[in-house]
Design a protein around this motif. Structure first.
Motif, PDB file in Angstrom:
ATOM      1  N   THR A   1       2.221  -0.484  14.781  1.00  0.00           N
ATOM      2  CA  THR A   1       3.227  -0.376  13.731  1.00  0.00           C
ATOM      3  C   THR A   1       2.824  -1.295  12.590  1.00  0.00           C
ATOM      4  OG1 THR A   1       4.590  -2.138  14.676  1.00  0.00           O
ATOM      5  CG2 THR A   1       5.068   0.128  15.361  1.00  0.00           C
ATOM      6  N   PHE A   2       3.208  -0.927  11.376  1.00  0.00           N
ATOM      7  CA  PHE A   2       2.846  -1.701  10.198  1.00  0.00           C
ATOM      8  C   PHE A   2       4.103  -2.069   9.415  1.00  0.00           C
ATOM      9  CE2 PHE A   2       1.733  -1.089   5.533  1.00  0.00           C
ATOM     10  CZ  PHE A   2       1.381  -2.414   5.334  1.00  0.00           C
ATOM     11  N   THR A   3       4.300  -3.345   9.199  1.00  0.00           N
ATOM     12  CA  THR A   3       5.398  -3.853   8.378  1.00  0.00           C
ATOM     13  C   THR A   3       4.792  -4.533   7.153  1.00  0.00           C
ATOM     14  OG1 THR A   3       6.776  -4.232  10.325  1.00  0.00           O
ATOM     15  CG2 THR A   3       7.405  -5.377   8.295  1.00  0.00           C
ATOM     16  N   PRO A   4       5.195  -4.126   5.941  1.00  0.00           N
ATOM     17  CA  PRO A   4       4.575  -4.698   4.738  1.00  0.00           C
ATOM     18  C   PRO A   4       5.311  -5.923   4.203  1.00  0.00           C
ATOM     19  CG  PRO A   4       5.937  -2.847   4.117  1.00  0.00           C
ATOM     20  CD  PRO A   4       6.049  -2.970   5.620  1.00  0.00           C
ATOM     21  N   TYR A   5       4.563  -6.790   3.551  1.00  0.00           N
ATOM     22  CA  TYR A   5       5.147  -7.866   2.749  1.00  0.00           C
ATOM     23  C   TYR A   5       4.485  -7.840   1.373  1.00  0.00           C
ATOM     24  CZ  TYR A   5       1.018 -10.438   4.497  1.00  0.00           C
ATOM     25  OH  TYR A   5      -0.248 -10.810   4.853  1.00  0.00           O
ATOM     26  N   GLY A   6       5.075  -8.558   0.423  1.00  0.00           N
ATOM     27  CA  GLY A   6       4.598  -8.481  -0.947  1.00  0.00           C
ATOM     28  C   GLY A   6       3.936  -9.726  -1.490  1.00  0.00           C
ATOM     29  N   THR A   7       4.186 -10.888  -0.862  1.00  0.00           N
ATOM     30  CA  THR A   7       3.628 -12.142  -1.361  1.00  0.00           C
ATOM     31  C   THR A   7       3.271 -13.059  -0.204  1.00  0.00           C
ATOM     32  OG1 THR A   7       5.723 -13.365  -1.483  1.00  0.00           O
ATOM     33  CG2 THR A   7       5.164 -11.970  -3.379  1.00  0.00           C
ATOM     34  N   ASN A   8       2.396 -14.033  -0.481  1.00  0.00           N
ATOM     35  CA  ASN A   8       2.075 -15.049   0.514  1.00  0.00           C
ATOM     36  C   ASN A   8       3.306 -15.841   0.911  1.00  0.00           C
ATOM     37  OD1 ASN A   8      -0.723 -15.277   1.445  1.00  0.00           O
ATOM     38  ND2 ASN A   8      -1.269 -15.534  -0.707  1.00  0.00           N
ATOM     39  N   ASP A   9       4.164 -16.128  -0.056  1.00  0.00           N
ATOM     40  CA  ASP A   9       5.365 -16.908   0.244  1.00  0.00           C
ATOM     41  C   ASP A   9       6.304 -16.148   1.170  1.00  0.00           C
ATOM     42  OD1 ASP A   9       4.436 -18.980  -1.282  1.00  0.00           O
ATOM     43  OD2 ASP A   9       5.636 -18.490  -3.052  1.00  0.00           O
ATOM     44  N   GLU A  10       6.425 -14.837   0.956  1.00  0.00           N
ATOM     45  CA  GLU A  10       7.255 -14.027   1.844  1.00  0.00           C
ATOM     46  C   GLU A  10       6.726 -14.080   3.268  1.00  0.00           C
ATOM     47  OE1 GLU A  10       8.568  -9.337   2.506  1.00  0.00           O
ATOM     48  OE2 GLU A  10       7.559  -9.937   0.646  1.00  0.00           O
ATOM     49  N   LEU A  11       5.421 -13.984   3.415  1.00  0.00           N
ATOM     50  CA  LEU A  11       4.809 -14.059   4.742  1.00  0.00           C
ATOM     51  C   LEU A  11       5.073 -15.411   5.389  1.00  0.00           C
ATOM     52  CD1 LEU A  11       2.894 -13.293   7.053  1.00  0.00           C
ATOM     53  CD2 LEU A  11       0.970 -13.849   5.537  1.00  0.00           C
TER      54      LEU A  11
END
Length: 371
Positions: free
Chosen positions: A62-72
């Motif tokens: 499964t793949f869950t996306p994030y948008g920024t390093n800070d979000e991760l």
């Protein structure tokens, strides 16, 4: 474009960082018993890639996306490193995860390093290897530089500078990301001798950081009325050009690549101060439930076919050997037109960004956004 042309760092495989082994062991049965949970940048895994991975390994993912390093980072801190089996941070942020005990070292004997570019393995040693242990298997690299609409922005490609973003002729047609725009302005001011310290000293001490960024922020605010939009994610950067009236911006290379694919007359180039360059890779969270499958993912990725699928999906440069040769001509041409050999030799690699620096960086970004 040949691999030789793509070599962005000199040297051979770092001694002692990884071991070249004739074979590697992975408990495939254990890996197949659970789903692999991938947490990566938006757009990094499409249905074709996930299906190919499952077909080749028998492992569902499964793949869950994030948008920024800070979000991760914030997600992993909130969960204490649980919830996902693999993440893909930039290498300059890896030491920050260790500060919070969120990741685990890789078993390098289980990775088919022969499938990865030697230059990427060596280049990721800074940040990716800490106290003799490797935490990071490089997957891709890219840049942040200048994208512009050929019909509406008159740009001298041979003398391109971050200062060109702020040419009054562009009106209110500029898009940038807050914190990295400040770095671009810093490189411009440094070239003109207008910073109190070398820009890289900003990453070494709070005194130098504040002294430099006070000057940088003052210059940035002077030109803020030229901004049509700040962007923070890939989708936002594309929308700035596609629908919101931007004609020039400091963006990732993938932004220009994807807009070109849509038929937009967008060019991309590295300024003489150096394109901001970064590397991303596979990292295993401390509480991953299926680490066996992560090694299967890395070894699947280190094949020409998987690497080529990644480039076509993202517009970034894969670290898998042989991927470039499998790309369509139009994709290869984008990189040839965007980077000269001089540009590649002049890349400005993001330094290690320790937590204290990230906190100050966000402070100055907030002041820029709210000015």
């Amino acid at each position: 474009m040949s691999i030789t042309r793509r070599r962005f760092l000199k040297g051979s495989l770092a001694a002692g960082a990884v071991a070249s082994v004739p074979s590697f062991y992975i408990n495939t049965v254990l890996a197949q018993e659970q789903t692999l949970r991938i947490y990566a940048w938006a757009g990094y895994f499409n249905d074709q890639m996930l299906a190919d991975f499952t077909e080749k390994t028998g492992i569902k993912a499964t793949f869950t996306p994030y948008g920024t390093n800070d979000e991760l980072m914030n997600s992993l801190r909130a969960s204490d490193g649980e919830g996902f089996d693999v993440i893909m941070p930039t290498v300059d942020r890896v030491p920050g995860y260790l500060d919070y005990n969120l990741i685990q070292p890789l078993d390098t004997s289980r990775i088919n390093w022969d499938g990865a570019l030697d230059s990427a393995i060596e280049g990721s040693e800074t940040g990716g290897v800490v106290d003799g242990k490797r935490y990071f298997a490089p997957s891709d690299w890219g840049t942040e530089a200048i994208s512009w609409h050929r019909r509406f922005a008159d740009i001298d490609r041979a003398n391109l500078s971050y200062a060109d973003l702020w040419n009054p002729e562009h009106g209110q047609g500029v898009t940038v990301r807050g914190h990295s725009a400040l770095v671009g302005i810093g490189l411009w001011l440094e070239r003109e001798g207008r910073l109190p310290y070398p820009l890289l000293d900003s990453y070494k001490s709070e005194e130098a950081m504040r002294a430099n960024f006070d000057v940088i922020l003052e210059e940035a605010v002077k030109h803020k009325d030229m901004l049509v939009q700040f962007w923070n994610t890939e989708n936002e950067a594309q929308a700035a050009f596609r629908t919101n009236g931007a004609i020039i911006g400091q963006t990732w290379d993938s932004t220009a690549f994807r807009l070109q694919q849509e038929g937009e007359d967008i060019a991309y180039g590295a300024p003489k101060e150096g394109a901001l360059a970064w590397m991303e890779g596979f990292v295993i969270p401390r509480n991953a439930q299926n680490p066996d499958a992560v090694y299967e993912l890395i070894n699947w990725y280190y094949t020409p076919e998987a690497g080529a699928m990644f480039v076509e999906a993202t517009g970034y440069n894969s670290t898998a050997k042989g991927a470039t040769e499998l790309l369509p001509e139009a994709t290869r041409n984008f990189f040839t037109e965007s980077y000269t050999d001089e540009d590649l030799a002049n890349l400005w690699w993001w330094p290690i960004q320790e937590p204290w620096y990230v906190a100050l960086r966000n402070e100055y970004q907030d002041r820029y956004l709210s000015a």
